[in-house]
Design a protein around this motif. Sequence first.
Motif, PDB file in Angstrom:
ATOM      1  N   ASN A 158       0.865  -1.315   0.017  1.00  0.00           N
ATOM      2  CA  ASN A 158      -0.034  -0.098   0.109  1.00  0.00           C
ATOM      3  C   ASN A 158       0.872   1.479  -0.048  1.00  0.00           C
ATOM      4  O   ASN A 158       0.316   2.339   0.235  1.00  0.00           O
ATOM      5  N   LEU A 159       2.131   1.220  -0.195  1.00  0.00           N
ATOM      6  CA  LEU A 159       2.798   2.148  -0.246  1.00  0.00           C
ATOM      7  C   LEU A 159       3.688   2.486  -1.695  1.00  0.00           C
ATOM      8  O   LEU A 159       4.542   1.594  -1.812  1.00  0.00           O
ATOM      9  N   PHE A 160       3.690   3.596  -2.217  1.00  0.00           N
ATOM     10  CA  PHE A 160       4.616   3.626  -3.774  1.00  0.00           C
ATOM     11  C   PHE A 160       5.177   4.873  -3.677  1.00  0.00           C
ATOM     12  O   PHE A 160       4.753   5.859  -2.695  1.00  0.00           O
ATOM     13  N   ARG A 161       6.068   5.157  -4.494  1.00  0.00           N
ATOM     14  CA  ARG A 161       6.890   6.447  -4.878  1.00  0.00           C
ATOM     15  C   ARG A 161       6.889   6.616  -6.308  1.00  0.00           C
ATOM     16  O   ARG A 161       7.265   5.651  -7.099  1.00  0.00           O
ATOM     17  N   GLY A 162       6.794   7.826  -6.727  1.00  0.00           N
ATOM     18  CA  GLY A 162       7.119   8.399  -8.048  1.00  0.00           C
ATOM     19  C   GLY A 162       7.523   9.813  -8.134  1.00  0.00           C
ATOM     20  O   GLY A 162       7.800  10.195  -6.993  1.00  0.00           O
ATOM     21  N   SER A 163       7.957  10.246  -9.499  1.00  0.00           N
ATOM     22  CA  SER A 163       8.135  11.492  -9.568  1.00  0.00           C
ATOM     23  C   SER A 163       7.497  12.077 -10.881  1.00  0.00           C
ATOM     24  O   SER A 163       7.148  11.532 -11.769  1.00  0.00           O
ATOM     25  N   GLY A 165      -1.938  16.383 -13.601  1.00  0.00           N
ATOM     26  CA  GLY A 165      -2.537  15.405 -14.394  1.00  0.00           C
ATOM     27  C   GLY A 165      -1.404  14.148 -14.039  1.00  0.00           C
ATOM     28  O   GLY A 165      -2.127  12.762 -14.044  1.00  0.00           O
ATOM     29  N   GLN A 166      -0.291  14.397 -14.032  1.00  0.00           N
ATOM     30  CA  GLN A 166       0.586  13.265 -13.831  1.00  0.00           C
ATOM     31  C   GLN A 166       0.561  12.890 -12.403  1.00  0.00           C
ATOM     32  O   GLN A 166       0.657  11.423 -12.063  1.00  0.00           O
ATOM     33  N   VAL A 167       0.498  13.508 -11.412  1.00  0.00           N
ATOM     34  CA  VAL A 167       0.047  13.319  -9.896  1.00  0.00           C
ATOM     35  C   VAL A 167      -1.158  12.461  -9.932  1.00  0.00           C
ATOM     36  O   VAL A 167      -1.067  11.277  -9.291  1.00  0.00           O
ATOM     37  N   ALA A 168      -2.064  13.016 -10.703  1.00  0.00           N
ATOM     38  CA  ALA A 168      -3.505  12.128 -10.422  1.00  0.00           C
ATOM     39  C   ALA A 168      -3.146  10.874 -11.228  1.00  0.00           C
ATOM     40  O   ALA A 168      -3.699   9.713 -10.505  1.00  0.00           O
ATOM     41  N   ALA A 169      -2.400  10.628 -12.264  1.00  0.00           N
ATOM     42  CA  ALA A 169      -2.121   9.204 -12.981  1.00  0.00           C
ATOM     43  C   ALA A 169      -1.645   8.420 -12.003  1.00  0.00           C
ATOM     44  O   ALA A 169      -1.843   7.003 -12.251  1.00  0.00           O
ATOM     45  N   GLN A 170      -0.461   8.876 -11.386  1.00  0.00           N
ATOM     46  CA  GLN A 170       0.412   8.006 -10.703  1.00  0.00           C
ATOM     47  C   GLN A 170      -0.397   7.645  -9.367  1.00  0.00           C
ATOM     48  O   GLN A 170      -0.298   6.408  -8.900  1.00  0.00           O
ATOM     49  N   ALA A 171      -1.191   8.585  -8.897  1.00  0.00           N
ATOM     50  CA  ALA A 171      -2.092   8.079  -7.585  1.00  0.00           C
ATOM     51  C   ALA A 171      -3.186   6.933  -8.028  1.00  0.00           C
ATOM     52  O   ALA A 171      -3.298   5.818  -7.379  1.00  0.00           O
ATOM     53  N   LEU A 172      -3.714   7.176  -9.248  1.00  0.00           N
ATOM     54  CA  LEU A 172      -4.650   5.866  -9.772  1.00  0.00           C
ATOM     55  C   LEU A 172      -3.791   4.786 -10.025  1.00  0.00           C
ATOM     56  O   LEU A 172      -4.324   3.572  -9.724  1.00  0.00           O
ATOM     57  N   THR A 173      -2.575   4.944 -10.630  1.00  0.00           N
ATOM     58  CA  THR A 173      -1.968   3.503 -10.728  1.00  0.00           C
ATOM     59  C   THR A 173      -1.606   2.872  -9.370  1.00  0.00           C
ATOM     60  O   THR A 173      -1.698   1.818  -9.268  1.00  0.00           O
ATOM     61  N   SER A 174      -1.237   3.801  -8.364  1.00  0.00           N
ATOM     62  CA  SER A 174      -0.886   3.087  -7.084  1.00  0.00           C
ATOM     63  C   SER A 174      -2.390   2.306  -6.478  1.00  0.00           C
ATOM     64  O   SER A 174      -2.109   1.202  -6.097  1.00  0.00           O
ATOM     65  N   ALA A 175      -3.477   3.151  -6.852  1.00  0.00           N
ATOM     66  CA  ALA A 175      -4.746   2.541  -6.271  1.00  0.00           C
ATOM     67  C   ALA A 175      -5.130   1.016  -7.071  1.00  0.00           C
ATOM     68  O   ALA A 175      -5.222   0.097  -6.519  1.00  0.00           O
ATOM     69  N   GLY A 176      -4.667   1.195  -8.446  1.00  0.00           N
ATOM     70  CA  GLY A 176      -4.701  -0.174  -9.271  1.00  0.00           C
ATOM     71  C   GLY A 176      -3.997  -1.274  -9.033  1.00  0.00           C
ATOM     72  O   GLY A 176      -4.264  -2.345  -9.116  1.00  0.00           O
ATOM     73  N   ARG A 177      -2.862  -0.722  -8.433  1.00  0.00           N
ATOM     74  CA  ARG A 177      -1.951  -1.963  -7.880  1.00  0.00           C
ATOM     75  C   ARG A 177      -2.340  -2.795  -6.988  1.00  0.00           C
ATOM     76  O   ARG A 177      -1.989  -3.916  -6.763  1.00  0.00           O
ATOM     77  N   THR A 178      -3.481  -2.083  -6.173  1.00  0.00           N
ATOM     78  CA  THR A 178      -3.810  -2.958  -5.144  1.00  0.00           C
ATOM     79  C   THR A 178      -5.333  -3.583  -5.415  1.00  0.00           C
ATOM     80  O   THR A 178      -6.029  -4.174  -4.448  1.00  0.00           O
ATOM     81  N   VAL A 205      -1.972   4.236   0.144  1.00  0.00           N
ATOM     82  CA  VAL A 205      -3.009   3.997  -0.325  1.00  0.00           C
ATOM     83  C   VAL A 205      -3.932   3.197   0.899  1.00  0.00           C
ATOM     84  O   VAL A 205      -3.260   2.387   1.456  1.00  0.00           O
ATOM     85  N   ASP A 206      -5.120   3.574   0.754  1.00  0.00           N
ATOM     86  CA  ASP A 206      -6.249   3.031   1.830  1.00  0.00           C
ATOM     87  C   ASP A 206      -7.051   2.035   1.191  1.00  0.00           C
ATOM     88  O   ASP A 206      -7.748   2.520   0.362  1.00  0.00           O
ATOM     89  N   VAL A 264      -6.156   7.432  -1.984  1.00  0.00           N
ATOM     90  CA  VAL A 264      -4.912   7.390  -2.113  1.00  0.00           C
ATOM     91  C   VAL A 264      -4.357   9.048  -1.707  1.00  0.00           C
ATOM     92  O   VAL A 264      -5.221   9.998  -2.060  1.00  0.00           O
ATOM     93  N   THR A 265      -3.466   9.025  -0.569  1.00  0.00           N
ATOM     94  CA  THR A 265      -2.723  10.482  -0.338  1.00  0.00           C
ATOM     95  C   THR A 265      -1.307  10.521  -1.045  1.00  0.00           C
ATOM     96  O   THR A 265      -0.649   9.777  -0.578  1.00  0.00           O
ATOM     97  N   ALA A 266      -1.237  11.571  -1.892  1.00  0.00           N
ATOM     98  CA  ALA A 266       0.200  11.892  -2.158  1.00  0.00           C
ATOM     99  C   ALA A 266       0.919  12.939  -1.466  1.00  0.00           C
ATOM    100  O   ALA A 266       0.341  13.861  -0.888  1.00  0.00           O
ATOM    101  N   VAL A 267       2.068  12.406  -0.692  1.00  0.00           N
ATOM    102  CA  VAL A 267       2.605  13.149   0.087  1.00  0.00           C
ATOM    103  C   VAL A 267       4.169  13.537   0.014  1.00  0.00           C
ATOM    104  O   VAL A 267       4.899  12.925  -0.884  1.00  0.00           O
ATOM    105  N   GLN A 268       4.440  14.851   0.174  1.00  0.00           N
ATOM    106  CA  GLN A 268       5.984  15.386   0.012  1.00  0.00           C
ATOM    107  C   GLN A 268       6.145  16.102   1.197  1.00  0.00           C
ATOM    108  O   GLN A 268       5.255  16.947   1.826  1.00  0.00           O
ATOM    109  N   ARG A 269       7.463  15.877   1.653  1.00  0.00           N
ATOM    110  CA  ARG A 269       7.904  16.529   3.060  1.00  0.00           C
ATOM    111  C   ARG A 269       6.867  16.554   4.007  1.00  0.00           C
ATOM    112  O   ARG A 269       6.574  17.150   4.861  1.00  0.00           O
ATOM    113  N   GLY A 270       6.092  15.342   4.204  1.00  0.00           N
ATOM    114  CA  GLY A 270       5.491  14.984   5.187  1.00  0.00           C
ATOM    115  C   GLY A 270       4.086  15.669   5.214  1.00  0.00           C
ATOM    116  O   GLY A 270       3.118  15.520   6.059  1.00  0.00           O
TER     117      GLY A 270
END
Length: 300
Positions: A30-35, A47-60, A88-89, A102-108
Amino acid sequence: MTDAMTRESSGTHGVGPFIELLEIEELDENLFRGSCHAGAPMRAFGGQVAAQALTSAGRTIGKDRLVHSLHGYFLRPGDPQRPIVYQVDRVRDGASYATRRVTAVQRGEAIFTLSASFKRPEESRERQRSMPPVPGPEELPDPFLTWEQLAPEHFARATGFRSLEMRFVPADSPGLPAEMPGVPQQFVWLRTGSRLPEDPLVQVCALTYLSDLTLASTTTLHLQPHMLLRTEPPRITLASLDHAMWFHRPFRADDWLLFAQRSPSASDGRGLAMGEFYDRDGQLVASAVQETLARERPTR
């Protein structure tokens, strides 16, 4: 070499395959990382942040369930110089539907949140709005070629956007629906600049990326041209506030899709835009709605 083979190996404008924009690393369950690359200067492209967040959700989620909707909120500007962690929750796994948050996090700090719903396909009766009769993408010029000539320094920095293709339909094209008073509209053909895997999740995540390219600009077309066609300083500050999509029918994001967009409202420093994606056969494959921060910059 055929066009399909060329697009299979690399991006249309000389950059890497589009699929690289969706790549994430699994850190733990439930934990992923991208750039993400920049959209506006020093801000990660939403759009890329949303796409990677959806990719993370889909992996579960099992491959027997497909994405049918997503709802996202942009909370803080993302830093394109730093990685983004996606948490990912697994909210629910029902008999037909499953939900992920999905929550996208930077610097906490959370910079973006996404709720996505997945379901098993089923048979039912169908209906849809008809696709407007517009010129095909082959009949329209490539705006990136113009942008490269007019603003080569800006074009050289737009590495992410150069891995896709787009064609703007002129507002005076025959057959376009009449523009209603107070409702600016635009029609754009979009597709990835390289071929994608058959995986439906990849196709949906790619379209999520593409859906954030032009919706915001639809709210301000009466004040300035689209950002990718503009060479002078912007008159408007634009930023996505929230973004929702619904996926109606199967499609390929690496084939041309018409994005028919309109903006029915602008007020309180915000603009609302709606869009519909049609494939070349006229099938309505997805819908998108976005609210945008739209502030006019003071003139000196």
